[in-house]
Enzyme design. Structure first.
Site, PDB file in Angstrom:
ATOM      1  N   CYS A 162      -6.014   0.216   6.967  1.00 29.64           N
ATOM      2  CA  CYS A 162      -5.796   0.688   5.597  1.00 29.64           C
ATOM      3  C   CYS A 162      -6.943   1.621   5.200  1.00 29.64           C
ATOM      4  O   CYS A 162      -8.106   1.226   5.193  1.00 29.64           O
ATOM      5  CB  CYS A 162      -5.709  -0.488   4.631  1.00 29.64           C
ATOM      6  SG  CYS A 162      -5.385   0.023   2.923  1.00 29.64           S
ATOM      7  N   ARG A 213       2.815   5.136   6.385  1.00 30.71           N
ATOM      8  CA  ARG A 213       3.283   4.458   7.607  1.00 30.71           C
ATOM      9  C   ARG A 213       3.837   3.069   7.331  1.00 30.71           C
ATOM     10  O   ARG A 213       4.410   2.420   8.204  1.00 30.71           O
ATOM     11  CB  ARG A 213       2.128   4.355   8.615  1.00 30.71           C
ATOM     12  CG  ARG A 213       1.555   5.708   9.018  1.00 30.71           C
ATOM     13  CD  ARG A 213       0.196   5.556   9.663  1.00 30.71           C
ATOM     14  NE  ARG A 213      -0.784   4.978   8.741  1.00 30.71           N
ATOM     15  CZ  ARG A 213      -2.028   4.659   9.080  1.00 30.71           C
ATOM     16  NH1 ARG A 213      -2.437   4.851  10.309  1.00 30.71           N
ATOM     17  NH2 ARG A 213      -2.848   4.148   8.180  1.00 30.71           N
ATOM     18  N   HIS A 265      -2.134  -3.980   5.087  1.00 33.68           N
ATOM     19  CA  HIS A 265      -1.914  -3.536   6.476  1.00 33.68           C
ATOM     20  C   HIS A 265      -3.241  -3.196   7.133  1.00 33.68           C
ATOM     21  O   HIS A 265      -4.168  -2.724   6.482  1.00 33.68           O
ATOM     22  CB  HIS A 265      -0.973  -2.324   6.506  1.00 33.68           C
ATOM     23  CG  HIS A 265      -1.556  -1.077   5.893  1.00 33.68           C
ATOM     24  ND1 HIS A 265      -2.061  -0.047   6.652  1.00 33.68           N
ATOM     25  CD2 HIS A 265      -1.740  -0.723   4.601  1.00 33.68           C
ATOM     26  CE1 HIS A 265      -2.513   0.900   5.857  1.00 33.68           C
ATOM     27  NE2 HIS A 265      -2.335   0.517   4.607  1.00 33.68           N
ATOM     28  N   ASP A 317       0.369   3.821   1.679  1.00 30.86           N
ATOM     29  CA  ASP A 317       0.292   4.414   3.023  1.00 30.86           C
ATOM     30  C   ASP A 317       1.685   4.804   3.558  1.00 30.86           C
ATOM     31  O   ASP A 317       2.596   3.973   3.566  1.00 30.86           O
ATOM     32  CB  ASP A 317      -0.376   3.406   3.982  1.00 30.86           C
ATOM     33  CG  ASP A 317      -0.795   4.056   5.292  1.00 30.86           C
ATOM     34  OD1 ASP A 317       0.088   4.609   5.994  1.00 30.86           O
ATOM     35  OD2 ASP A 317      -1.989   4.020   5.617  1.00 30.86           O
ATOM     36  N   CYS A 372       0.832  -1.194   0.000  1.00 32.17           N
ATOM     37  CA  CYS A 372       0.000   0.000   0.000  1.00 32.17           C
ATOM     38  C   CYS A 372       0.878   1.260   0.000  1.00 32.17           C
ATOM     39  O   CYS A 372       1.973   1.257   0.538  1.00 32.17           O
ATOM     40  CB  CYS A 372      -0.919   0.003   1.220  1.00 32.17           C
ATOM     41  SG  CYS A 372      -2.085   1.385   1.230  1.00 32.17           S
TER      42      CYS A 372
END
Ligand code: CO
Length: 221
Positions: free
Chosen positions: A101, A46, A98, A44, A42
């Site tokens: 998400c 993080r 994750h 993302d 992803c």
């Protein structure tokens, strides 16, 4: 110092650190790559692929998009898969989702997301495929976590549907892995995707050779 200036400062420090360990570091890096892994994760901020796996530059070929989707009409992800599998000859392909998400969460809400709608529909399709199991989960948080896992699983199935992955599996034992990064603990969870079983299940429909073989049979008659 602005945040942008800070990044360029960080870069100088990083170069110095690498060269302190090996003065030929960048010289060697420039010679080429032969990563053993393709990682699809992803976007993302993080979920930093290299960091959480503890790998160095050159070890992992990486593709990231919203909610780690393997969509067969996405020229971007399909090009990455073909290049990594057929040319770089990676040994492992990983789909890493994750918990928490945002993409998966957005897909669970009945909201118009504009241009994101067709992208998120891929996740809604995962929900539809596993509706009975998901609807039976009372706790909304747990249902959301399960959808994250099932989304990873379905993207692995999408990978296994491709001719490139099927051929590489047959020729040199390429394996597809499904992982979830638990953002609450930092732990990487292996969903233990059963590659041979999935392949067996989908082969009847997704074998790239099937159409060709059927045509040959007809021609012989
Ligand atoms: Co995400």
């Amino acid at each position: 110092m602005s945040k942008i200036e800070k990044i360029f400062e960080n870069n100088k420090t990083w170069i110095a650190e690498k060269l302190a360990v090996d003065e030929n570091y960048f010289e060697n890096l420039s010679k080429g790559q032969s990563p053993e892994f393709l990682y699809i994760g992803c976007s993302d901020s993080r979920v930093t692929a290299e960091d959480l796996m503890g790998v160095q530059p050159g070890e992992v070929f990486i593709h990231r998009n919203i909610a780690n989707l393997v969509n067969n009409v996405d020229l971007n992800v399909m090009s990455v898969i073909n290049y990594a599998v057929r040319h770089l000859k990676v040994k492992h392909v990983v789909v890493c989702g994750h918990y928490n998400c945002g993409g998966v969460k957005a897909a669970m809400q009945p909201k118009d997301m504009g241009i994101l709608n067709p992208w998120l529909r891929n996740i809604r399709d995962v929900y539809r495929t596993h509706k009975t199991e998901l609807n039976a989960i009372q706790d909304e948080e747990k249902r959301y976590e399960r959808l994250v896992e099932l989304n990873v699983q379905e993207q692995c199935v999408n990978l296994i549907k491709t001719a490139a992955v099927q051929e590489a599996h047959k020729e040199r034992g390429l394996i597809v892995h499904g992982w979830v990064f638990d953002i609450h603990t930092g732990k990487l969870i292996d969903l233990k995707i059963d590659f041979p079983k999935i392949l067996g299940d989908i082969m009847e429909i997704y074998n790239p050779q099937t159409a060709h073989k059927k045509r040959k049979k007809t021609e012989k008659k």
